[in-house]
Design an enzyme around this catalytic site. Structure first.
Site, mmCIF file in Angstrom:
data_model
loop_
_atom_site.group_PDB
_atom_site.id
_atom_site.type_symbol
_atom_site.label_atom_id
_atom_site.label_comp_id
_atom_site.label_asym_id
_atom_site.label_seq_id
_atom_site.Cartn_x
_atom_site.Cartn_y
_atom_site.Cartn_z
ATOM 1 N N GLU A 276 -18.326 -15.462 -35.756
ATOM 2 C CA GLU A 276 -17.664 -15.917 -34.527
ATOM 3 C C GLU A 276 -17.390 -14.745 -33.586
ATOM 4 O O GLU A 276 -17.539 -14.855 -32.369
ATOM 5 C CB GLU A 276 -16.347 -16.639 -34.858
ATOM 6 C CG GLU A 276 -16.495 -17.905 -35.689
ATOM 7 C CD GLU A 276 -17.164 -19.057 -34.936
ATOM 8 O OE1 GLU A 276 -17.457 -18.910 -33.748
ATOM 9 O OE2 GLU A 276 -17.391 -20.107 -35.587
ATOM 10 N N ARG A 280 -19.350 -14.601 -29.982
ATOM 11 C CA ARG A 280 -18.497 -14.818 -28.806
ATOM 12 C C ARG A 280 -18.126 -13.504 -28.121
ATOM 13 O O ARG A 280 -18.237 -13.379 -26.903
ATOM 14 C CB ARG A 280 -17.215 -15.560 -29.207
ATOM 15 C CG ARG A 280 -17.513 -16.925 -29.801
ATOM 16 C CD ARG A 280 -16.246 -17.720 -30.044
ATOM 17 N NE ARG A 280 -16.501 -18.797 -30.995
ATOM 18 C CZ ARG A 280 -15.875 -19.962 -30.987
ATOM 19 N NH1 ARG A 280 -14.967 -20.221 -30.088
ATOM 20 N NH2 ARG A 280 -16.149 -20.890 -31.898
ATOM 21 N N ASP A 409 -27.401 -24.691 -38.819
ATOM 22 C CA ASP A 409 -27.996 -24.906 -37.493
ATOM 23 C C ASP A 409 -28.625 -23.679 -36.835
ATOM 24 O O ASP A 409 -29.832 -23.620 -36.570
ATOM 25 C CB ASP A 409 -26.949 -25.527 -36.546
ATOM 26 C CG ASP A 409 -25.590 -24.801 -36.546
ATOM 27 O OD1 ASP A 409 -25.424 -23.827 -37.304
ATOM 28 O OD2 ASP A 409 -24.694 -25.226 -35.783
ATOM 29 N N GLU A 544 -23.691 -28.440 -27.107
ATOM 30 C CA GLU A 544 -25.101 -28.504 -27.525
ATOM 31 C C GLU A 544 -25.957 -29.457 -26.685
ATOM 32 O O GLU A 544 -27.112 -29.148 -26.370
ATOM 33 C CB GLU A 544 -25.202 -28.877 -29.014
ATOM 34 C CG GLU A 544 -24.753 -27.767 -29.962
ATOM 35 C CD GLU A 544 -23.235 -27.621 -30.055
ATOM 36 O OE1 GLU A 544 -22.512 -28.566 -29.655
ATOM 37 O OE2 GLU A 544 -22.760 -26.561 -30.513
HETATM 38 C C1 DMJ Z 1 -20.327 -22.342 -30.643
HETATM 39 O O1 DMJ Z 1 -19.455 -21.389 -31.081
HETATM 40 C C2 DMJ Z 1 -21.744 -21.983 -30.913
HETATM 41 O O2 DMJ Z 1 -22.572 -22.741 -30.105
HETATM 42 C C3 DMJ Z 1 -22.128 -22.163 -32.350
HETATM 43 O O3 DMJ Z 1 -23.480 -21.921 -32.562
HETATM 44 C C4 DMJ Z 1 -21.829 -23.565 -32.772
HETATM 45 N N1 DMJ Z 1 -20.487 -23.940 -32.495
HETATM 46 C C5 DMJ Z 1 -19.936 -23.666 -31.206
HETATM 47 C C6 DMJ Z 1 -20.150 -24.740 -30.174
HETATM 48 O O4 DMJ Z 1 -20.196 -25.992 -30.628
#
Ligand code: DMJ
Length: 643
Positions: A276, A280, A409, A544
């Site tokens: 994270e 981010r 994912d 998404e």
């Molecule tokens: C974000 O932090 C990123 O896109 C991550 O890959 C998946 N979760 C969140 C958004 O849904």
């Protein structure tokens, strides 16, 4: 054919001069002039010499004006590609054309006098600048439009101080050298359309709440008018920096930058999640460095990169999930020595870019080792990976469960994007990606009833479940990106089908907002394709679907994708907007009369959702060109390398 005998010309004989035939020779002309000069009296010669010197002096004095005029003339002739002001920074001249809006609805206009981006404010006074040349940009071709024909178009100077580049019909990959900072991005700023302005307004509303009640903290709690802390690193603020830049929120950007410079303390004694924090914060800092060229962001990024490195100090070199950035220690979660597969394989774009910029190999080496290890690892099924990997043994754990949703994912997303980032040379990444897509098609794709929506389900010990996380909706965009880079054309077909499904996950729900998870109906006589379990009814303002809509629109130019995104934005406004500032996650997307606000605005709403919506509504396909940049999984912008 030339023949020496043939005479295809007329010979003209001029009269004799001083007994000579005119032979046009330079020597003769020089001698004749000299003779004439000598025949003049001294007074005549002085007069001519004086006049000559006078004209030269005047000519020199007039030169800047003339050259300026010539530039303007060639600009009108379409020859001038770049304009540089005599003083001050290079400026971006906007080449605007207000695009048509398919379903115009009246968004609340941002207050341009106070808060709108300078290029919007400038637009208001365009009539005052009627003399300026105007250019229409359409279908990737810049052409000159006479001022009197042009109502909606304008030329504006960007606050970003970016250079002008001509429209690229076939955009070449940028000359991005490894280890050199990327020059300021050229962002074309055509006049914003109503939908983009609605995004700006939404951003301003969200920012207002964050600024007032959560400034410098991780997340806004807009209902209780306070904040929540996750890592204590100003998550929302850093995540939103490049969005502010792209949306032209100069004042807010400068204020936030000041906070990064003076208050972002990366030496805090705090446990952060490696993934994270990387996607981010590290991603956000690198992105904004690439956009602005401001060293301050790279310095912070490399400090953070260093502080995250202890995570790789594990027996297998598969990183731990948590790092204490102040103490320099790392560990797995308390209950396991496993890490999540998506997490350890979705930090690569950022660490690789950090190496390129700092010329320090260690970041890239660590994340590449993870990819190489997983490339060779057994336990995959047709290219599909399990969700966990053990940091001691380096083996996959909890085998037999395969999903494109949470915990797996972005492994798939980063396979493709690393391959693109590195200039499409790393064939292992491509092979793994292609194999995985085949694996998805073979094992996870089904069609729902009654509408035959194509969806991606999950497999658990050979049992198929028609469960699809909203997170999976990144996939249409990724497939389309791969197809754009020449991968199998059927990827694009699948992308279109999945895009429709993700849209239906919104459209078939009472609030027009998707739940976190849906279950597709496989039984023929049911009336609904989409079912939602009570525990899955929340919406976290996730990006998404709009992310994929952005890719789909860029690659197909089909305006229905913009319209779908517009509906989604309106529904966010209707059901998640908090009057006093900010947007909130909601508990129940099926309850339009009361969707039950959760009192939290996730940082990705500003970092991703609004950014993708703004880009989706833009008809300027060079605004963060997908031939030059890739987006990390948090929508932060990284350049594609060319060497
Ligand atoms: C974000 O932090 C990123 O896109 C991550 O890959 C998946 N979760 C969140 C958004 O849904």
């Amino acid at each position: 054919m030339y023949s020496p005998q043939r005479r295809d010309f007329i010979s003209v004989t001029l009269g004799n001069q001083a007994g000579r035939t005119y032979d046009n020779s330079k020597t003769w002309r020089r001698q004749s002039c000299w003779r004439k000069w000598k025949q003049l009296s001294r007074l005549q010669r002085s007069l001519i010499a004086f006049l000559f010197v006078f004209m030269v002096v005047c000519g020199i004095a007039a030169y800047p004006n003339l050259s300026e005029r010539w530039q303007v003339e060639s600009y009108h002739n379409g020859e001038l590609k770049q304009a540089e002001p005599a003083v001050g920074p290079r400026v971006a001249v906007l080449l605007p054309k207000a695009p048509a809006i398919t379903q115009p609805q009246k968004p609340r206009r941002p207050n341009l006098n106070k808060r709108g981006p300078p290029f919007l404010q400038k637009r208001l006074s365009k009539k005052e600048n009627a003399e300026e040349p105007k250019i229409n940009k359409e279908e990737n071709e810049a052409q000159v439009i006479p001022n009197d024909q042009e109502e909606e178009k304008d030329i504006t100077i960007s606050w970003r101080g970016m250079k002008i580049e001509p429209e690229q019909v076939n955009p070449a990959l940028p000359d991005t050298k490894k280890g050199e900072p990327v020059p300021n991005e050229t962002i074309k700023e055509p006049a914003l359309n109503e939908r983009q302005m609605a995004v700006i307004e939404a951003f301003q509303h969200a920012w207002k709440g964050y600024k007032q009640y959560a400034w410098g903290h991780d997340e806004l709690k807009p209902i209780s008018k306070t904040y929540s802390e996750w890592f204590g690193l100003g998550l929302t603020l850093v995540d939103a920096l490049d969005t502010m830049w792209i949306l032209g929120q100069q004042e807010e950007f400068e204020e936030a930058k000041k906070w990064v410079v003076t208050d972002l303390n990366l030496g805090k004694n705090v446990d952060v999640n490696l993934f994270e924090t990387t996607i981010r914060i590290l991603g956000g800092l690198l992105s904004v460095y690439n956009l602005t060229g401001d060293q301050v962001f790279l310095d912070k990024a490399s400090e953070l990169g260093n502080r995250l490195m202890p995570a790789f100090d594990t027996p297998s070199r598969i990183p731990y999930s948590d790092v204490n950035i102040g103490r320099g220690t790392a560990h797995p979660p308390r209950w396991t020595s496993d890490s999540t597969v998506a997490e350890v394989t979705s930090i690569q774009l950022e660490f690789r870019e950090l190496s390129r910029l700092t010329k320090e190999e260690k970041y890239q080496a660590s994340v590449n080792e993870v990819m190489k290890h997983i490339h060779k690892l057994g336990g995959k099924m047709d290219g599909l990976v399990p969700m966990f990997i053990n940091t001691n043994s380096g083996q996959f754990s909890h085998l037999g469960v395969y999903t494109l949703g949470a915990r797996a994912d972005s492994y798939y997303e980063y396979l493709l994007k690393q391959w693109i980032q590195g200039g499409r040379k790393e064939s292992d990444l491509l092979d793994d990606y292609l194999q995985a897509i085949e694996g998805i098609k073979k094992n996870l794709i089904r069609k729902s009833e009654p509408r035959k929506l194509t969806f991606v389900g999950e497999l658990s010990h050979n049992q198929f479940s028609p469960k699809m996380d909203h997170l999976v909706c990144f996939l249409p965009g990724t497939l389309a990106l791969g197809a754009h880079y020449g991968l199998n054309a059927d990827h694009m077909e699948l992308a279109k089908e999945l895009m429709e499904t993700c849209y239906q996950m919104y459209a078939q729900i009472e609030t027009g907002l998707s739940p976190e998870i849906v279950h597709f109906n496989l039984r023929p006589h049911n009336t609904k394709d989409v079912e939602v379990k009570p525990a899955d009814r929340h919406n976290l303002l996730r990006p998404e679907t709009v992310e994929s809509l952005f890719y789909m629109y860029r690659f197909t130019r089909d305006k229905k994708y913009q319209d779908w995104g517009w509906q989604i934005l309106q529904n966010f406004n209707k059901y998640t907007r908090v009057d006093t500032g900010g947007y909130t996650s909601i508990n129940n997307v099926r309850k339009s009369e009361n969707p039950e606000p959760r009192d939290k605005m996730e940082s990705f709403f500003l970092g991703e959702t609004l950014k993708y919506l703004f880009l989706l509504f833009s008809n300027d396909f060079n605004l963060i060109s997908l031939d030059k940049y890739i987006f990390n999984t948090e929508a932060h912008i990284l350049p594609i390398w060319t060497t």
